[in-house]
Design an enzyme around this catalytic site. Structure first.
Site, short mmCIF file in Angstrom:
data_model
loop_
_atom_site.label_atom_id
_atom_site.label_comp_id
_atom_site.label_asym_id
_atom_site.label_seq_id
_atom_site.Cartn_x
_atom_site.Cartn_y
_atom_site.Cartn_z
N GLU A 115 46.80 38.20 -16.13
CA GLU A 115 48.05 38.56 -15.47
C GLU A 115 48.76 37.38 -15.09
O GLU A 115 48.07 36.26 -14.51
CB GLU A 115 47.78 39.36 -13.86
CG GLU A 115 47.80 40.85 -13.97
CD GLU A 115 47.84 41.62 -12.68
OE1 GLU A 115 47.93 42.66 -12.76
OE2 GLU A 115 47.76 40.87 -11.56
N TYR A 166 52.04 35.91 -9.71
CA TYR A 166 53.08 36.66 -9.08
C TYR A 166 54.17 35.76 -8.68
O TYR A 166 55.17 36.34 -8.07
CB TYR A 166 52.43 37.78 -8.25
CG TYR A 166 51.60 38.54 -8.39
CD1 TYR A 166 51.21 39.02 -9.89
CD2 TYR A 166 51.00 39.63 -7.60
CE1 TYR A 166 50.30 40.10 -10.31
CE2 TYR A 166 50.27 40.45 -7.84
CZ TYR A 166 49.81 40.90 -9.22
OH TYR A 166 49.04 41.89 -9.79
N ASP A 214 46.22 36.31 -5.53
CA ASP A 214 47.34 36.81 -5.36
C ASP A 214 47.47 37.43 -4.13
O ASP A 214 48.60 37.99 -3.63
CB ASP A 214 47.78 37.92 -6.62
CG ASP A 214 47.17 39.24 -6.48
OD1 ASP A 214 47.37 40.14 -5.82
OD2 ASP A 214 45.93 39.08 -6.94
N ARG A 230 42.90 32.85 -9.78
CA ARG A 230 43.72 32.47 -8.33
C ARG A 230 44.53 33.64 -7.78
O ARG A 230 45.11 34.26 -8.15
CB ARG A 230 44.95 31.41 -9.10
CG ARG A 230 45.73 30.78 -7.87
CD ARG A 230 46.86 30.31 -8.60
NE ARG A 230 47.84 29.77 -7.55
CZ ARG A 230 48.82 30.45 -7.43
NH1 ARG A 230 49.34 31.46 -8.15
NH2 ARG A 230 49.68 30.06 -6.46
#
Length: 632
Positions: A526, A529, A459, A457
């Protein structure tokens, strides 16, 4: 055996096996092509693609068997975005490039702060050739090695590299970060310099000169000459003597009579080393005439008609808008993308579905979410996992074991030995355009092999979000509301294996594993964000955040080797995530070498289930490791 079981001639497409029409974005060079012509073409392609991160251009470059470049006049070129470079030999050593094939840092800043990094060097491929490293003519630092400074969605497969190779570019102005990557079925006679690579998986290969160093998470499976994991975590190596389940990616080659073929490697269990050391890679050969060669603009109805009649599918380079599912139903079907061919969902479609049947291989395909939410981008097996269906599956399994006649007529009996395989299949939600999906990859079938995927997805991208601070950092608040994706990967099938599972930035659990007897070799994640506030990153029961890797509460058996969850909550640095990993307390659920790390914003309180110290911003860049969970 050639072709899928039951393959038959399909009207409507004539293919010359010695000169197939592969479309305008495929270039084939021969050893008789003047080298200055090759050099000029490759330099022009690199100049076009080196900064084309969000473009729609796709390219494949192939080299016919022979030698390219010489000691006195090496062939040296770069590989940019959405570019595949491959040899067309039956063995990697049938095509030799004397020179350098490189990816260098991109400098994204200005003269005062060049910010030269490899962190966004995505989407490119090199395979099936020998590289005699020759950097003659390059000056100073640039002449020291062949640089391959990349990050996610980049694969190196079936290579014979003779000479130094570095996975980072240490010649340009810093910080020189890199965050890859993947090597399989390759041989290196000189030490590979890992450099600044944060994580990397090397599978079924030979490291004749060793591996130079590690950063956070370096995993080796079935690699001869791999470093020992005895010094973990000071030396962050995770080493498996063999790969539990593997299948090499299909590859295009030209036979001795000049006919184009596709080699489809067989699945293997508990293997090490390269597949081509003692002859051809075990498997089957499919003539290119058994494929439907698709181009962007072909209708899904046409593609599905050819698939239903027994053809395999070759997707030539480009972007395909898909408003209804491409359906792969027949056992043994191969779907092979060239030059990072991309399927984009239109009007909420599911771009690709694969039946629960033996031997289907999907390789080299990128799948993008569209502007209308899709329930899923790639679905393997039916979503119905009802108790009734489980009973039917149990009954079928028993028949497969006890009846040779039934095993001969039911293709699902061979799924364990001939699994559905996804190789270099990548997913995007946002980036080149707005994207919306519920789940990117959903695996409902048993005995599936996922061999290298990046489920992303975005960032960052070119969607046009405001960057003046009105919508958070780089438009992140709008991105959170607009580029929506709940979960990257959901695995409901049993005995599913993943080698190289990279999943990033989804808005709840990035990966949810509900099937029994799952095995994952290298996991990288990750967290997103862009949650605007803690309230946006809190579960309904009050739990702070969603774990980056979640094993279902009912699961009794699961194995994970070498995994990391990273946090960088740049929209609100005070956001807290309770656990990087969340798994049931069961003796058969075992995690080996896992870690969390802070990239300078946000906090992860624990590595797994309340175990492991917090990684707040003050610990930026310093991982918190757990050697084994539960502890022995």
């Amino acid at each position: 055996m050639a072709g899928a079981p039951g393959a038959q001639a399909t009207p409507g497409q004539r293919i010359d096996p010695r000169d197939p029409d592969l479309g305008p974005n495929v270039t084939v060079f021969g050893p008789d092509t003047p080298q200055d012509e090759i050099q000029q073409a490759m330099d022009a392609l690199h100049a076009k693609q080196v900064d084309a991160e969000m473009s729609t251009d796709r390219h494949a470059v192939y080299f016919l068997p022979g030698t390219y470049g010489s000691d006195a006049d090496p062939l040296q070129f770069g590989v940019g975005y959405y570019t595949e470079v491959a040899g067309l030999g039956a063995s990697p050593d049938d095509v030799t490039v004397n020179g350098a094939i490189e990816v260098r840092n991109r400098c994204l800043g200005d003269d005062a702060n060049p910010n030269c990094i490899a962190l966004v060097n995505f989407w490119r491929t090199i395979s099936n050739l020998a590289l005699d490293v020759n950097t003659a003519g390059q000056g100073g630092c640039e002449a020291t090695t062949n640089f391959w400074a990349v990050s996610q969605a980049v694969s190196m497969r079936r290579l014979d590299v003779r000479g130094p190779l570095s996975l980072m570019d240490y010649c340009s102005a810093g910080p020189q970060f890199a965050s890859g990557g993947f090597i399989a079925d390759s041989r290196f006679d000189t030490a590979v310099t890992n450099g600044s690579q944060q994580q990397w998986l090397t599978r079924n290969s030979e490291l004749g000169g060793g591996w130079s160093n590690g950063v956070w998470n370096q995993v080796f499976a079935g690699v001869e000459g791999a470093p020992s994991e005895a010094g973990f975590p000071a030396e962050p190596y995770t080493t498996l003597d063999t790969t539990p389940v593997s299948r090499e990616k299909p590859y295009l080659f030209v036979d001795d009579d000049g006919r184009y073929q596709v080699r489809v490697p067989a699945a293997q269990k508990d293997t090490s080393g390269i597949s081509w050391a003692d002859g051809p890679t075990p498997g089957r050969t499919v003539p290119i005439t058994d494929f439907y060669i698709a181009r962007p603009g072909d209708s899904v109805a046409t593609i599905n008609r050819h698939l239903a009649r027994g053809k395999h599918l070759l997707l030539t380079p480009g972007v395909y808008d898909v408003a209804r599912s491409i359906k792969v139903k027949r056992p043994g079907t191969v779907v092979l993308g060239m030059g990072h061919a991309t399927l984009t969902a239109v009007d909420g479609a599911v771009p690709l579905t694969v039946a629960d049947t033996a031997g289907v291989v999907v390789a080299g395909v990128t799948i993008d979410a569209g502007t209308v939410e899709s329930p899923v981008l790639l679905q393997v097996g039916r979503a119905d996992r009802s108790p009734w269906r489980d009973r039917v599956d149990t009954w079928r399994d028993r028949l497969c074991e006890r009846s040779a006649l039934w095993a001969a007529i039911d293709p699902r009996c061979t799924t364990g030995e001939n699994p559905v395989t996804l190789s270099d299949v990548y997913f995007r939600v946002g980036g080149p355009h707005v994207g919306k999906v519920d789940v990117a990859l959903e695996v409902n079938a048993d005995d599936v092999l996922i061999d290298h995927t990046w489920v992303w997805r975005g960032d960052h991208g070119v969607e046009g979000f405001p960057t003046d601070g009105s919508e958070g950092v780089n438009g992140d608040s709008m991105r959170w509301r607009t580029n929506t994706g709940r979960t990257g990967v959901v695995v409901n099938g049993d005995r599913v294996t993943a080698t190289g599972l990279f999943v990033e930035h989804f808005q709840e659990h990035n990966t949810v594993w509900n099937g029994e007897d799952g095995t994952v070799v290298l996991y990288q994640n990750e967290l997103p964000y862009d949650p605007p506030t803690q309230a946006d990153w809190t579960q309904p029961d009050g739990t702070l955040g969603w774990a980056g890797y979640k094993v279902g509460d009912h699961v009794e058996r699961h194995r994970l080797f070498g995994a990391g969850v990273y946090v960088f909550n740049q929209n609100d640095p005070d956001i807290v995530t309770e656990n990087g990993f969340a798994v049931p307390q069961a003796p058969g659920v075992r995690l080996h070498h896992i870690m969390t790390v802070n990239l300078s914003a946000g906090t992860i309180e624990h590595v797994v289930n309340g175990v492991g110290d917090a990684v707040p911003p003050s610990t930026s860049g310093s991982p918190e490791f757990v050697v084994d969970y539960p502890a022995p």
